[in-house]
Structures are given as structure tokens and as C-alpha cells.
Write a protein that holds these residues in place. Structure first.
Motif, short mmCIF file in Angstrom:
data_model
loop_
_atom_site.label_atom_id
_atom_site.label_comp_id
_atom_site.label_asym_id
_atom_site.label_seq_id
_atom_site.Cartn_x
_atom_site.Cartn_y
_atom_site.Cartn_z
N ARG A 73 8.25 5.23 8.68
CA ARG A 73 8.01 5.22 7.01
C ARG A 73 7.55 6.68 6.65
O ARG A 73 7.94 7.03 5.72
CB ARG A 73 7.02 4.09 7.03
CG ARG A 73 6.48 4.01 5.52
CD ARG A 73 5.46 2.84 5.27
NE ARG A 73 4.81 2.93 4.13
CZ ARG A 73 3.83 2.21 3.72
NH1 ARG A 73 2.89 1.71 4.53
NH2 ARG A 73 3.40 2.29 2.44
N ARG A 74 6.63 7.04 7.35
CA ARG A 74 6.14 8.38 6.97
C ARG A 74 7.33 9.64 6.97
O ARG A 74 7.09 10.35 5.95
CB ARG A 74 4.92 8.77 8.16
CG ARG A 74 3.91 7.98 7.72
CD ARG A 74 2.98 8.20 6.47
NE ARG A 74 1.85 7.29 6.49
CZ ARG A 74 1.23 7.24 5.37
NH1 ARG A 74 1.65 7.35 4.00
NH2 ARG A 74 0.10 6.23 5.33
N LEU B 231 5.35 3.24 11.54
CA LEU B 231 4.54 4.17 10.86
C LEU B 231 5.38 5.46 10.91
O LEU B 231 5.38 6.17 10.06
CB LEU B 231 3.25 4.15 11.71
CG LEU B 231 2.21 5.17 11.02
CD1 LEU B 231 1.82 4.87 9.75
CD2 LEU B 231 1.24 5.32 11.98
N THR C 293 1.36 -5.42 6.41
CA THR C 293 0.41 -5.91 7.01
C THR C 293 0.63 -7.41 7.23
O THR C 293 0.47 -8.20 8.41
CB THR C 293 -1.14 -5.90 6.22
OG1 THR C 293 -1.21 -4.43 5.91
CG2 THR C 293 -2.31 -6.68 7.03
N HIS D 31 3.85 -3.56 -3.42
CA HIS D 31 2.80 -3.67 -2.30
C HIS D 31 3.31 -3.72 -1.07
O HIS D 31 3.15 -4.30 -0.26
CB HIS D 31 1.96 -5.19 -2.57
CG HIS D 31 1.64 -5.71 -3.82
ND1 HIS D 31 0.44 -5.16 -4.77
CD2 HIS D 31 2.40 -6.33 -4.82
CE1 HIS D 31 0.18 -5.77 -5.84
NE2 HIS D 31 1.37 -6.27 -5.89
N ARG D 32 3.67 -2.52 -0.72
CA ARG D 32 4.13 -2.10 0.50
C ARG D 32 3.23 -2.35 1.57
O ARG D 32 3.48 -2.84 2.71
CB ARG D 32 4.53 -0.64 0.64
CG ARG D 32 5.96 -0.48 -0.14
CD ARG D 32 6.61 0.86 0.31
NE ARG D 32 8.08 0.96 -0.31
CZ ARG D 32 8.59 2.04 -0.14
NH1 ARG D 32 8.32 3.01 0.73
NH2 ARG D 32 9.93 2.05 -0.66
N ASN D 33 2.00 -1.90 1.61
CA ASN D 33 0.79 -1.90 2.57
C ASN D 33 0.59 -3.44 2.85
O ASN D 33 0.37 -3.73 4.16
CB ASN D 33 -0.26 -1.21 2.22
CG ASN D 33 -0.29 0.27 2.28
OD1 ASN D 33 0.72 0.87 2.90
ND2 ASN D 33 -0.66 0.97 1.34
#
Length: 593
Positions: free
Chosen positions: A426-427, A423, A240, A234-236
Motif C-alpha cells: 500500500r505504501r 503495508l 482494520t 474509509h481505507r484504514n
């Protein structure tokens, strides 16, 4: 389970009850007075209410007791030890003994002898000693048909070897709740460490002892592997939860000085994450990375309307941020283009030279040795506070029952910048370019043979890392009010500097997202709290790195590749698969397409 694996020859049926009994005695002693005077930090004179270092001994005793009871297979406790029931108890008992023994020694040293110890200290000390001896008699966590290692190897493996996991499947909502709870606990532990007064260094050392043994014990128990599996799945949700926990930190602080520590840790961690692109993903050893932070900071100072700035302009903050990032990008390209054809030590020497050239240059741009641009060694002081959306960052603001101080304002601003950098990291790490960086890091010759343009991608990594450092530098200039050349050295007693940035990446775990944050928090918080050791800081820093390389070379937060690389001769490990793991020949070929 036999007793021939135990470090101390004691029958197994006796070892666990003796551990529980000793731990219970140590726990009971924390509710008694440990000394007669309040001259020792933490006020250990109260009976019935633990304080200061007593709380740390109490915490260690409770954890030892719970994990020892889980060895009996008690319903509701078996989930604590998916990787083994004995090694965690052994480590927690040793941690409790270490904290208690250190406290007793500190009281005797500072107050002038063991006569200053009250009965409560002796009760906890004797109980912790009994628990540690009994815990060492517990059998080692391994199948009986395997060869029996020597005593030293058993103890070393209990500290270093990753533990197997047997995670049960939980409903999605249950896994999300666990992730939220873990980050809540992490916020509490971090806040507890930050809130320890600087003058109470004894309590902070006890905190480090307890935290180190507890983390190692949880690793051996398999809980860290299980949590890693959940956060990977559950990375997102995990990102968060981490953002929410970080957002709550300034609301837990009453003193501005502690919030300032949090803001500086965020700056340090963000720059370390940018360096992680260069070192962790692309494998380029950059020893002058702090210079890019200085480029961003000096650029922001020059265009933000500082009274002594040589350039009489005042850009809005968004323009100053873009300018600082753009100038750092230009410097990254200019330095990287002629040097990135070098490899290994040669590249490290060139980047080290660039870092020193930057510091010497801004020191000489004082109107005498060169153009009057940076005000020389005096730096650029009196950088004005920001004013965004009508909010003056130099003033305190009330939000309901909470008051946000000036450091809290900049902490929240830096949190936004950190989120942007996370961000980007990670991207980029999960993209074809990120896989190509990993291929170059592992074997540049093989990656080139697969069709990857190594020079272009290394230059891209160098430029991206420089841009992210410059982005953080624009905020650092406003937080510190001033920028001076001495802030951007290769090595010094105050982070961030190039040596500490590189150490943060290595300590936390190269190539990981959370590793630089863990490393930066430790390397900033420990010197800030243990200022009496400032003269020996670099010496102790070197010893810590040696121990890290010996016992956990993959870093505190290691990815699957690093664990398999450094523990290939250990027992098979069930390490969670990362979402992006196509670092095979097919993945490399795709990256070079």
C-alpha cells in the motif's frame, strides 16, 4: 418502462409478480424432502428443515424474492438496487434455477434416475424455472431513449457491464457499520465454503454456482460499486475490518485440515500480492516468480536446524526470516540487473528460464550432480516447528473456549506476515515510486521522456517482489515440514506455482490490493475441494481464463483505470475515485522528479 427490451415477450405487469410467485414456490420446496435416501451428500431427506444444497437454493430464492420486491419501491428495500432493479433479479433467478437444476441432475445421476427425486425437488425445480422465465421477461435496465440492443447483447451486458450508482450520503458511523457488516458476511461465506467436506463436492459446486450468480447480480445492482466507494473513503477502517475478519477465521474452525487450507491460502495470497508489485504496478511479466518463494523456503530450511540440512546452524525465527528475505532480494537483483533492459515477451522468457533453472539446480545439489546442499529431489524434511515467546507452534493451545491447532498457530503467524506485506504494497503503491511504476507500465518510453529512470525503478520493483516472496517462503517451509524442488514449478496441479500466481493476480485484478487475495482464495480453494477433477484441472483452468478475458477482462476487483479501459464503449459509469489517482501528466512528472 416498456416491454420491448425484455428477453422474453411477456407484459411487464405480469413478469414481476410471476417472478415473485415462482421464487416463493421454489423457496417452499426447500422445506420438503428432495430424495428418499441419505446416500446423497447433505441429507436432503428431512421435511421442514433444509440441508446441504437445499440451503443454497433457499439462499438464492430469498435473494431473488427480496430484489424482486425492491422493484416495487418498497420502503427499506430501495437501497438494494441503486444501479437497476431488473438485471439483478434476472441473474439471481437464473442462479437459483442453476443450483436447483444441478442438484436434481446430481441426485438422478448418482442414485440412478429421476425416480429418486421426491416431490420437494420437483416443487423447487418448477418454481425456479417459472421464476427464471418470468425474470427474463423483465425490461432491461436502461433509459427508453437509448437504442435497443439485440437479445444476446442485452443478456451479455447484464453479466458484464458495470452498473451506475446513486449512493446516498450516510453518517460516518453508519458507513463504518456497513463496512464491518460486509466483512462479517464475507467471513461467513468464506467459512461456509471452506467447511464443505471434500467428499461432498456436489455441495461445493452448488456453492460456486450460487456465489457466482449472486456476485454478478450484486454488481449489476450497484451494491459492489457502493461498497467499493465506502471502502475507498474509509481505507484504514476497511483494512482494520479485513484484518479482524481474518483474525476470527481460525476461531470458527474445529477441524485442523480446514484451518490449514486457510493458512495455505494466506501464503498463496501473500506471494501473489508480491507478484502484483511486479506485474500489476510495474507491468513486468514474470513467469518464474515462484522461484523466489523457493529461495526463501530453502534458506529458512537450511538455517532452522533441520536434521538433514547441510548447514548445521539454527537461527531464531526472526533471523531466519531476515535471512530468507535477504537472500531472495539478492537473487532478485542478480536476475533483474542483466535482464530488465528487456521488455515484453523477451523478459517473460528470461524469467521463465530462471524459474526452471532454480528448480533444476536445487534438484541437482544432492552430492552427486553437485555439492550436497539441498538433498536433491528428496528435499529438506523434518523442519522443526517454531517456538516464539515460549509458544510451541507444533502444539494445540486453548484460548478460552477455543482450541487453536498447529495450522491455526501458523495461520496467525502468516497473518502477521501478510499484514506487513499489505503495508509495504500500500505504501509503495501510493508513493512517488508507485506512480512511477504505473507510468512505466502504461508507456515506458513516455515515462522515460518525463525523466523517470525506468531501469532503476523496474529493478526496485523486481527486488521488492522477490523479497516479499522470500518472506512468505520462510513461513511456508515450517508449515509444510519440508521443501522439495517439485513444489516450485512453473505449472502444476497444486498451487502456488508461477502460472497460478500470475492467474491469481489477473483473476483478482492487477494493481489492486484486494484482488490477489480474491484470486488466490478461488484458485486454491476450488482445486482443494474438487479433487475428482484433478486430471482436468489445467484444462478447466484454461477455459476459466478464456471466459474471464471475454466477460470481465479487468478482473473481479478492478480499479478505475481498468474499468474505463475495458468498458470505454459502455454506458458512463460512476466509479469511486481512488485516494491516489494522480496518474496524469502532472503525477508522472512528480514521480520522475
Amino acid at each position: 418502462m416498456t416491454t420491448q427490451n425484455a428477453l422474453i415477450p411477456l407484459p411487464a405487469p405480469i413478469a414481476r409478480p410471476a417472478t415473485i410467485a415462482g421464487t416463493a414456490i421454489a423457496l417452499a420446496g426447500t422445506f420438503l424432502a428432495w430424495t428418499w435416501t441419505t446416500d446423497f451428500p447433505g441429507d436432503l431427506t428431512v421435511t421442514g428443515y433444509p440441508g446441504g444444497l437445499q440451503i443454497l437454493t433457499l439462499t438464492g430464492a430469498v435473494l431473488t424474492l427480496v430484489f424482486a420486491l425492491s422493484g416495487y419501491g418498497i420502503r427499506g428495500l430501495r437501497w438494494l438496487t441503486p444501479g437497476g432493479t431488473n438485471s439483478p433479479v434476472r441473474l439471481l433467478a437464473l442462479g437459483t434455477l442453476g443450483t436447483t437444476g444441478y442438484t436434481m441432475g446430481a441426485i438422478a445421476y448418482e442414485l440412478g434416475g429421476v425416480v429418486n427425486l421426491e416431490p420437494g425437488a420437483w416443487v423447487s425445480g418448477i418454481g425456479a424455472l417459472l421464476a427464471a422465465i418470468a425474470a427474463l421477461a423483465l425490461p432491461d435496465d436502461q433509459p427508453q431513449d437509448e437504442p435497443q440492443p439485440g437479445l444476446w447483447k442485452q443478456f451479455r451486458n447484464s453479466l458484464t457491464a458495470p452498473a451506475p450508482t446513486r449512493a446516498r450520503t450516510l453518517p460516518a458511523w453508519g458507513e463504518i457499520l456497513i463496512i464491518a457488516g460486509v466483512f462479517g458476511i464475507a467471513l461467513y461465506i468464506f467459512t461456509y465454503g471452506v467447511d464443505i467436506p471434500t467428499e461432498e463436492s456436489e455441495q461445493f459446486i452448488g456453492f460456486l454456482i450460487t456465489a457466482a450468480f449472486a456476485f454478478t447480480a450484486l454488481t449489476r445492482a450497484g451494491l459492489i460499486s457502493r461498497i467499493t466507494a465506502l471502502t475507498t473513503k474509509h481505507r484504514n477502517v476497511a483494512l482494520t475490518a479485513a484484518l479482524v475478519a481474518a483474525l476470527c477465521f481460525p476461531f470458527t474452525q474445529d477441524a485442523a485440515e480446514y484451518t490449514l487450507i486457510g493458512a495455505n491460502i494466506l501464503i498463496f495470497a501473500t506471494v501473489a500480492l508480491g507478484l502484483n508489485v511486479v506485474v500489476g504496478l510495474a507491468g513486468l511479466l514474470d513467469l518464474g516468480y515462484v522461484a523466489f518463494l523457493g529461495v526463501g523456503a530453502y534458506t529458512a530450511a537450511l538455517v532452522s536446524g533441520a536434521p538433514l540440512a547441510a548447514i548445521g546452524v539454527h537461527f531464531p525465527f526472526w533471523a531466519a526470516v531476515l535471512t530468507g528475505a535477504a537472500v531472495s532480494l539478492v537473487f532478485g537483483v542478480l536476475i533483474g540487473a542483466p535482464t530488465l533492459r528487456l521488455r515484453g515477451d523477451y523478459l517473460a522468457i528470461v524469467t521463465l528460464g530462471f524459474g526452471e533453472i532454480f528448480r533444476v539446480t536445487v534438484n541437482n545439489l544432492n552430492g552427486n550432480s553437485g555439492p550436497d546442499l539441498t538433498n536433491g529431489s528428496q528435499g529438506i524434511p523434518s523442519i522443526p516447528d517454531l517456538n516464539l515467546f515460549g509458544i510451541d507452534f507444533g502444539l494445540s493451545h486453548d484460548i478460552g473456549p477455543f482450541t487453536l491447532s498447529r495450522p491455526a498457530n501458523y495461520y496467525l503467524l502468516m497473518l502477521v506476515v501478510t499484514a506487513v506485506v499489505v503495508l509495504v504494497f500500500r505504501r509503495s503503491g501510493e508513493s512517488r515510486i508507485g506512480r512511477a511504476w504505473v507510468a512505466i507500465r502504461e508507456d515506458e518510453t513516455a515515462a522515460t521522456a518525463m525523466g523517470i529512470n525506468a531501469f532503476r525503478l523496474k529493478l526496485l520493483a523486481f527486488a521488492l517482489g522477490a523479497t516479499l516472496a522470500g518472506l512468505a517462503g520462510t513461513v511456508q517451509a515450517h508449515v509444510n515440514y519440508t521443501v522439495t524442488p517439485e513444489q516450485y514449478q512453473f505449472a502444476g496441479s497444486v498451487p502456488p506455482n508461477s502460472a497460478f500466481l500470475l492467474a491469481a493476480v489477473i483473476l483478482g485484478g492487477m494493481g489492486t490490493l484486494s484482488g490477489p487475495f480474491v484470486g488466490a482464495a478461488l484458485l486454491y480453494l476450488i482445486p482443494a475441494k474438487l479433487q475428482f477433477m484433478q486430471d482436468y484441472q489445467l484444462f478447466l483452468f484454461g477455459i476459466a481464463l478464456i471466459l474471464l478475458m471475454r466477460f470481465r477482462p479487468e478482473g473481479l476487483v478492478a480499479d478505475r483505470r481498468k474499468q474505463l479501459e475495458f468498458h470505454e464503449n459502455d454506458d458512463p459509469v460512476d466509479v469511486p475515485e481512488p485516494r491516489q489517482s494522480e496518474e496524469t501528466g502532472a503525477g508522472i512528472a512528480k514521480a520522475g522528479a
